[in-house]
Design a protein around this motif. Sequence first.
Motif, PDB file in Angstrom:
ATOM      1  N   THR A 105      25.330  90.112  12.634  1.00 53.86           N
ATOM      2  CA  THR A 105      25.583  90.558  11.271  1.00 53.86           C
ATOM      3  C   THR A 105      25.902  89.378  10.367  1.00 53.86           C
ATOM      4  O   THR A 105      26.477  88.374  10.794  1.00 53.86           O
ATOM      5  CB  THR A 105      26.739  91.558  11.239  1.00 53.86           C
ATOM      6  OG1 THR A 105      27.907  90.940  11.799  1.00 53.86           O
ATOM      7  CG2 THR A 105      26.398  92.803  12.048  1.00 53.86           C
ATOM      8  N   LYS A 106      25.477  89.484   9.121  1.00 54.56           N
ATOM      9  CA  LYS A 106      25.778  88.462   8.119  1.00 54.56           C
ATOM     10  C   LYS A 106      27.175  88.697   7.548  1.00 54.56           C
ATOM     11  O   LYS A 106      27.581  89.862   7.366  1.00 54.56           O
ATOM     12  CB  LYS A 106      24.742  88.509   7.000  1.00 54.56           C
ATOM     13  CG  LYS A 106      23.325  88.172   7.452  1.00 54.56           C
ATOM     14  CD  LYS A 106      22.376  88.217   6.258  1.00 54.56           C
ATOM     15  CE  LYS A 106      20.956  87.847   6.672  1.00 54.56           C
ATOM     16  NZ  LYS A 106      20.026  87.897   5.547  1.00 54.56           N
ATOM     17  N   PRO A 107      27.908  87.633   7.211  1.00 52.89           N
ATOM     18  CA  PRO A 107      27.568  86.226   7.472  1.00 52.89           C
ATOM     19  C   PRO A 107      27.889  85.878   8.917  1.00 52.89           C
ATOM     20  O   PRO A 107      28.905  86.275   9.459  1.00 52.89           O
ATOM     21  CB  PRO A 107      28.465  85.476   6.502  1.00 52.89           C
ATOM     22  CG  PRO A 107      29.669  86.350   6.359  1.00 52.89           C
ATOM     23  CD  PRO A 107      29.183  87.773   6.450  1.00 52.89           C
ATOM     24  N   TRP A 108      27.001  85.113   9.549  1.00 53.53           N
ATOM     25  CA  TRP A 108      27.206  84.728  10.934  1.00 53.53           C
ATOM     26  C   TRP A 108      27.866  83.360  11.006  1.00 53.53           C
ATOM     27  O   TRP A 108      27.760  82.539  10.092  1.00 53.53           O
ATOM     28  CB  TRP A 108      25.891  84.717  11.704  1.00 53.53           C
ATOM     29  CG  TRP A 108      24.763  83.985  11.001  1.00 53.53           C
ATOM     30  CD1 TRP A 108      23.804  84.523  10.220  1.00 53.53           C
ATOM     31  CD2 TRP A 108      24.517  82.566  11.029  1.00 53.53           C
ATOM     32  NE1 TRP A 108      22.964  83.562   9.744  1.00 53.53           N
ATOM     33  CE2 TRP A 108      23.378  82.337  10.233  1.00 53.53           C
ATOM     34  CE3 TRP A 108      25.141  81.487  11.635  1.00 53.53           C
ATOM     35  CZ2 TRP A 108      22.854  81.071  10.035  1.00 53.53           C
ATOM     36  CZ3 TRP A 108      24.620  80.214  11.445  1.00 53.53           C
ATOM     37  CH2 TRP A 108      23.491  80.011  10.646  1.00 53.53           C
ATOM     38  N   HIS A 109      28.549  83.104  12.122  1.00 59.11           N
ATOM     39  CA  HIS A 109      29.198  81.813  12.350  1.00 59.11           C
ATOM     40  C   HIS A 109      28.296  80.971  13.268  1.00 59.11           C
ATOM     41  O   HIS A 109      27.669  81.509  14.180  1.00 59.11           O
ATOM     42  CB  HIS A 109      30.582  82.028  12.995  1.00 59.11           C
ATOM     43  CG  HIS A 109      31.418  80.780  13.048  1.00 59.11           C
ATOM     44  ND1 HIS A 109      31.298  79.852  14.052  1.00 59.11           N
ATOM     45  CD2 HIS A 109      32.377  80.312  12.190  1.00 59.11           C
ATOM     46  CE1 HIS A 109      32.138  78.857  13.842  1.00 59.11           C
ATOM     47  NE2 HIS A 109      32.817  79.116  12.707  1.00 59.11           N
ATOM     48  N   PRO A 110      28.226  79.651  13.060  1.00 58.91           N
ATOM     49  CA  PRO A 110      27.371  78.815  13.922  1.00 58.91           C
ATOM     50  C   PRO A 110      27.648  78.989  15.405  1.00 58.91           C
ATOM     51  O   PRO A 110      26.704  79.023  16.217  1.00 58.91           O
ATOM     52  CB  PRO A 110      27.685  77.392  13.451  1.00 58.91           C
ATOM     53  CG  PRO A 110      28.097  77.555  12.026  1.00 58.91           C
ATOM     54  CD  PRO A 110      28.821  78.864  11.958  1.00 58.91           C
ATOM     55  N   ASP A 111      28.920  79.090  15.792  1.00 56.40           N
ATOM     56  CA  ASP A 111      29.225  79.282  17.214  1.00 56.40           C
ATOM     57  C   ASP A 111      28.698  80.616  17.723  1.00 56.40           C
ATOM     58  O   ASP A 111      28.266  80.745  18.878  1.00 56.40           O
ATOM     59  CB  ASP A 111      30.737  79.195  17.439  1.00 56.40           C
ATOM     60  CG  ASP A 111      31.260  77.780  17.260  1.00 56.40           C
ATOM     61  OD1 ASP A 111      32.482  77.630  17.054  1.00 56.40           O
ATOM     62  OD2 ASP A 111      30.447  76.838  17.305  1.00 56.40           O
ATOM     63  N   GLN A 112      28.750  81.629  16.847  1.00 55.42           N
ATOM     64  CA  GLN A 112      28.229  82.943  17.221  1.00 55.42           C
ATOM     65  C   GLN A 112      26.711  82.897  17.447  1.00 55.42           C
ATOM     66  O   GLN A 112      26.193  83.455  18.407  1.00 55.42           O
ATOM     67  CB  GLN A 112      28.573  83.951  16.120  1.00 55.42           C
ATOM     68  CG  GLN A 112      28.108  85.377  16.416  1.00 55.42           C
ATOM     69  CD  GLN A 112      28.318  86.305  15.223  1.00 55.42           C
ATOM     70  OE1 GLN A 112      28.499  85.831  14.096  1.00 55.42           O
ATOM     71  NE2 GLN A 112      28.305  87.596  15.474  1.00 55.42           N
ATOM     72  N   LEU A 113      26.011  82.185  16.543  1.00 56.32           N
ATOM     73  CA  LEU A 113      24.567  82.057  16.678  1.00 56.32           C
ATOM     74  C   LEU A 113      24.214  81.258  17.934  1.00 56.32           C
ATOM     75  O   LEU A 113      23.288  81.623  18.682  1.00 56.32           O
ATOM     76  CB  LEU A 113      23.988  81.370  15.440  1.00 56.32           C
ATOM     77  CG  LEU A 113      22.452  81.232  15.409  1.00 56.32           C
ATOM     78  CD1 LEU A 113      21.806  82.589  15.226  1.00 56.32           C
ATOM     79  CD2 LEU A 113      22.024  80.285  14.281  1.00 56.32           C
TER      80      LEU A 113
END
Length: 492
Positions: A105-113
């Motif tokens: 889901t937006k906004p996503w976090h870089p670590d999550q991606l």
Amino acid sequence: MTGPRPTVLLVDDEPHSLSSMRMALEDEFDCATAHDADTALRKMEEEWVQVAICDQRMPGRTGVELLTELRERWPDTVRIIVTGYTDPAAMASAINDAGIHQFLTKPWHPDQLLMAARNGARLFQLARENERMALEMRYLASSAQSKLDKRRTALREGLGFESLLHSPQSPMKAVIAAARHFASFDVPVLLTGEPGTGRARLARAMHFASLRSDRPFHALNLAGLTDELALIELFGAKRGILPGGVSKVGLAQKSDRGTLFVEGIEHASPGLQLALWRLVEEGSFTPLGGQEVQTANLRLIAGAGVDLARRVAEGAFRADLYYALAVAELAIPPLRARRGDVALLAQAFLDDLAARHGKAAHGFAPEALEFLENWDWPGNLKELQNEVTRMLVFARGPMLGAELIGRPILQAAPSEHGADRSADAALMADGTLKDRVELIEMRILRETLTRHRWNKSRAAVELGLSRVGLRAKLDRYGIADPSGRVHEEEED
């Protein structure tokens, strides 16, 4: 992560978002990017993508629509979607239609991606390992699955071998019987024979009769290819090697879990021979311009138009590659050694060409077949097909007569290189007619008995002799089993 870096396809119509995703992943992944669905599909054809991460809202096709097509064409690729909506009904529809592995889901976090991409790559790897294990376990499973039953049925029926026409007395009969046997064993195969004898057809038939039959079959002819081009076609190339800054997936990677047929292997350079040896022995290769070693689980079938054993003896071909390939070596006879097959093949070509060109044709006149069977066909199957094509073009009726045959064939005398030249030594020897005929008879007797493992009853049936008559000839010529065995059931 260890080993080669996985490739991730990032799809988003917003350049800023696309750049952000790439920055978050490029330390661990090779990132391919696309701004719309059409570009993404082209990237999928060029790259070996393990994970696809796609934005839902894009001009034209939505992310779910794109990933649905990816699921149909590249089902192994793990699919992840990025969306600003969390409607349960929409999520359920996406899971059913596109087989979505994960929603971000937006906004996503870089670590999550990064974690989602890692999980997707790991899932891709586990799926491949599981499929490889399943292939091995099918032999041991007490209750076979329906897919295995279909494969066993195809194996019994020899799917693909029916296209290889031959008469009951044809030398192709023994070749096809051996090919059927080797097809079920996952070992390399070397097919030898003159150009045009049908090595590629036999390789494809062996693939369809193997446990890899539902996986890809790819072929490459090395004749006329430069060393660099052959390496690129077989093993691919990294960005920067090809014009336009694009990478290329090689046939070794495309044939993973399937079969790769390399024709004209005698044309391989020493460097290419070494690379092929690594592929056969270790299942590994390195794309041109790359440093990382990749692996492929494939079956290699090689074709050669020359005697590779002689090339090895002359130092012109690597001995280790030859012996790695020659686990199963099958020699395909030329068409001149298949006299009884010419009529069958000519009729099959005629039926196919008549249907393709929409011109009625029923068969050949007897005198036409006599001329066709007398010719030695130096171009083998392709030359015969070309001749039948020309006859069909000029035919004015459904029956093709001898007058349609090309002048070189009509004017040719019986060839010096007939159907079976195995008796040349006897035919050219000195002596009376009686002595030379006896020499041929001795060779036929010894060859037939050897082929039947010195079972005199079977040999007598094939030769049209009684057991008493066969025994008299063996005594006359002093022919005996070299092993010294005596078959009591025959000698009673």
